[in-house]
Design a protein around this motif. Sequence first.
Motif, mmCIF file in Angstrom:
data_model
loop_
_atom_site.group_PDB
_atom_site.id
_atom_site.type_symbol
_atom_site.label_atom_id
_atom_site.label_comp_id
_atom_site.label_asym_id
_atom_site.label_seq_id
_atom_site.Cartn_x
_atom_site.Cartn_y
_atom_site.Cartn_z
ATOM 1 N N TRP A 68 -11.597 5.163 -6.159
ATOM 2 C CA TRP A 68 -12.287 6.493 -5.613
ATOM 3 C C TRP A 68 -12.013 7.730 -6.327
ATOM 4 C CZ3 TRP A 68 -12.978 7.206 0.018
ATOM 5 C CH2 TRP A 68 -13.194 5.934 0.610
ATOM 6 N N TYR A 107 -4.694 17.445 -5.717
ATOM 7 C CA TYR A 107 -3.792 16.280 -5.101
ATOM 8 C C TYR A 107 -4.454 14.972 -4.810
ATOM 9 C CZ TYR A 107 -1.781 13.783 -1.108
ATOM 10 O OH TYR A 107 -1.301 12.877 -0.348
ATOM 11 N N GLU A 108 -5.581 15.098 -4.577
ATOM 12 C CA GLU A 108 -6.439 13.945 -4.303
ATOM 13 C C GLU A 108 -6.673 13.259 -5.570
ATOM 14 O OE1 GLU A 108 -9.105 15.767 -0.582
ATOM 15 O OE2 GLU A 108 -9.960 15.980 -2.638
ATOM 16 N N TYR A 117 -3.395 11.289 -5.893
ATOM 17 C CA TYR A 117 -3.428 10.259 -5.045
ATOM 18 C C TYR A 117 -4.062 8.981 -5.267
ATOM 19 C CZ TYR A 117 -3.571 8.095 -0.536
ATOM 20 O OH TYR A 117 -3.433 7.075 0.517
ATOM 21 N N ARG A 160 0.804 -1.164 -0.063
ATOM 22 C CA ARG A 160 -0.040 -0.023 0.120
ATOM 23 C C ARG A 160 0.810 1.321 0.148
ATOM 24 N NH1 ARG A 160 -2.385 4.243 0.681
ATOM 25 N NH2 ARG A 160 -4.512 4.687 1.769
ATOM 26 N N SER A 188 -0.199 4.834 4.739
ATOM 27 C CA SER A 188 0.769 5.467 3.866
ATOM 28 C C SER A 188 2.153 4.901 4.296
ATOM 29 C CB SER A 188 0.980 7.044 3.859
ATOM 30 O OG SER A 188 -0.339 7.535 3.301
ATOM 31 N N GLY A 233 -8.592 21.421 3.491
ATOM 32 C CA GLY A 233 -8.304 19.912 3.408
ATOM 33 C C GLY A 233 -9.478 19.487 4.012
ATOM 34 N N LYS A 240 -6.230 21.013 -3.376
ATOM 35 C CA LYS A 240 -6.319 19.928 -2.702
ATOM 36 C C LYS A 240 -6.917 18.715 -3.430
ATOM 37 C CE LYS A 240 -5.743 17.316 0.936
ATOM 38 N NZ LYS A 240 -4.378 17.294 1.637
ATOM 39 N N TRP A 290 -13.333 10.295 10.177
ATOM 40 C CA TRP A 290 -13.931 9.792 9.244
ATOM 41 C C TRP A 290 -14.854 8.738 9.293
ATOM 42 C CZ3 TRP A 290 -14.494 10.474 3.971
ATOM 43 C CH2 TRP A 290 -14.625 9.485 3.122
ATOM 44 N N ARG A 322 -5.876 4.263 -4.940
ATOM 45 C CA ARG A 322 -7.082 3.711 -5.019
ATOM 46 C C ARG A 322 -7.894 4.193 -6.412
ATOM 47 N NH1 ARG A 322 -9.008 5.667 1.029
ATOM 48 N NH2 ARG A 322 -9.175 8.011 -0.168
ATOM 49 N N ASP A 350 -1.719 18.149 5.659
ATOM 50 C CA ASP A 350 -2.669 16.862 4.994
ATOM 51 C C ASP A 350 -3.776 16.889 5.811
ATOM 52 O OD1 ASP A 350 -3.607 14.911 3.190
ATOM 53 O OD2 ASP A 350 -2.068 13.316 3.953
ATOM 54 N N HIS A 352 -7.387 16.100 7.084
ATOM 55 C CA HIS A 352 -8.800 15.499 6.610
ATOM 56 C C HIS A 352 -9.336 14.946 7.805
ATOM 57 C CE1 HIS A 352 -6.712 11.489 6.274
ATOM 58 N NE2 HIS A 352 -5.764 11.970 5.694
ATOM 59 N N GLN A 363 -7.596 12.309 10.209
ATOM 60 C CA GLN A 363 -6.321 13.034 11.227
ATOM 61 C C GLN A 363 -6.867 13.221 12.297
ATOM 62 O OE1 GLN A 363 -4.248 11.878 9.487
ATOM 63 N NE2 GLN A 363 -3.389 12.997 7.530
ATOM 64 N N ASP A 367 -0.800 12.812 12.773
ATOM 65 C CA ASP A 367 -0.137 12.639 11.482
ATOM 66 C C ASP A 367 0.419 14.069 10.898
ATOM 67 O OD1 ASP A 367 0.776 11.570 9.095
ATOM 68 O OD2 ASP A 367 -1.216 10.879 8.423
ATOM 69 N N PRO A 397 2.477 12.909 1.521
ATOM 70 C CA PRO A 397 3.708 12.291 1.677
ATOM 71 C C PRO A 397 4.493 12.464 0.263
ATOM 72 C CG PRO A 397 1.806 10.818 2.329
ATOM 73 C CD PRO A 397 1.270 12.237 1.873
ATOM 74 N N SER A 416 -12.785 17.282 3.001
ATOM 75 C CA SER A 416 -13.034 15.822 3.422
ATOM 76 C C SER A 416 -14.491 15.646 3.806
ATOM 77 C CB SER A 416 -12.260 15.794 5.059
ATOM 78 O OG SER A 416 -11.898 14.432 5.310
#
Length: 468
Positions: free
Chosen positions: A451, A439-440, A443, A33, A156, A368, A436, A227, A448, A326, A328, A331, A344, A349, A372
């Motif tokens: 997603w 970036y997502e 990512y 991962r 991560s 961020g 953001k 989350w 993933r 970062d 969200h 965190q 975190d 990363p 989220s």
Amino acid sequence: MLKTAPRPQGTLSPPLLLTSLAGLFREWLPQQRWFAAKGRPLTDLAVVSMTELHPGCLHLLLRTGHAGSPAHCYQLILGMREELPPRLHHAVIGRPSVGPLAGLNVYDALRDPRSTGLLLERLRVPGAAGPLRFERDARTVVPAGLAPRLLDGEQSNTSLVYGDSFILKLFRRIQYGVNPDLEVPWALAGEGCARVPAPVAWFWTTEPRRTTLGVLQPFLRGATDGWTLALRSLAAGEGFADEAYELGRATAEVHAALAAALPTVTLGHVQVELLARGMTERLEAAARAVPALRPYEPALRTAYRALADLASEGGTALTAQRVHGDLHLGQFLRAPSGQWTLIDFEGEPARPLAERRMPQPPARDIAGMLRSFDYAARSIPPAPGPTRADQTPPPSRWSPEWADTCRAAYCAGYADVDGHDPRTSPVLLRAHETDKAVYEAVYEARHRPDWLPVPLAALDQLASDASL
Ligand SMILES: Nc1ncnc2c1ncn2[C@@H]1O[C@H](COP(=O)(O)OP(=O)(O)O)[C@@H](O)[C@H]1O
Ligand SMILES: O=P(O)(O)O[C@H]1O[C@H](CO)[C@@H](O[C@H]2O[C@H](CO)[C@@H](O)[C@H](O)[C@H]2O)[C@H](O)[C@H]1O
């Protein structure tokens, strides 16, 4: 010979190690991962450092080369045994057929309680092993013999919980230098900020230069992350505004402590223009990497242009400070008492460490969190009922009202502590939200792919708002 020890321990050199393991690593690494170069062919492997932690257990920093992109460095802890007990079968990397390790079972020793127990022993007592240095805050007692357990989540990095009292996070993708996940909580602890667990022990390497490798901190027993709680509220059709408000307050408190503990700077118009340019460059790079982003690119650029224009009109002098980087819902951890704690502080990363450690507008973190709430609202667990095996989970149903209410409550909570309501800086906020979401998209495309529709839906919205 010990059943657990690699045979030619004394003569094992990095190049010899790779004669045994290069082939296995090429197969195993991309399946992890935390491996950040998924989809980019691995062209080269080199050992940066190799340290025996105890017989049959090696600490490795491994450099991976990739066609057309910079090299990465990963931290591995390898176990080697002639016979692997069934409880470790899931940890196996392979059984080399050539080189000095031929015939031994090589496995991920972070899944072996014996090795992770010994790692905690190292952290309890300051000292060195080859280039590795183990340090701790002498004010906290870490008892011996705490039982380790690996956290098996979407992470991560790799985290180990010891006796439900401490948690050790081992950074997997290593960037050389001091990791903000040690630096920032340490500075916040010095400031007396109780919203962040204070580091208890840590380890680092001197090779090739001082670099943080892992941090031990108190484990918040019984805590649930934001989350999980947000999804629960959505699945139950309940609101989350009270929690969102508290999250806003907690964010503002941490920002205030960060501004007191670490340097802040005022960004003049040149720096704000540079900020906007950085965002534009990230968008361009993202559009090259994720073709699905390309249709939105022209409209999204306007968010960054608006930020630069605001600066050139002379109206903006922004304060920049150290931020989470970062932020969200995942965190934030809520203790059974209801208190929210923030974890975190590593930052995104994929970004260079130097960039992650630079002062930035607090709007970055606020954006961020706003993203989220949108993520959660677009990832509502499917309603109970029969599901088909080929169904992929997110996005399933989408609840814009839930997100809007949470976003407003979060900003209100922030404003109550900080005195400034983030919604009164819409250009700044929109530029950061767009950055953001970009970036997502990268990512998700990398880690993933199922997603990817979640950030793309937000980018679609941000792009159509821009063309109104
Ligand atoms: N101090 C802590 N107490 C309890 N759980 C924690 C603590 N720190 C981290 N966790 C748990 O470990 C998970 C991963 O931690 P995190 O620092 O976010 O790692 P990563 O950077 O790999 O995502 C979190 O989602 C949380 O569930
Ligand atoms: O592993 P980290 O916590 O450092 O962060 C990375 O992974 C996150 C996902 O686990 C990712 O967050 C994105 O997905 C979340 C839902 O799973 C959502 O709440 C966030 O808003 C969204 O950004 C994060 O971006 C990434 O850096």
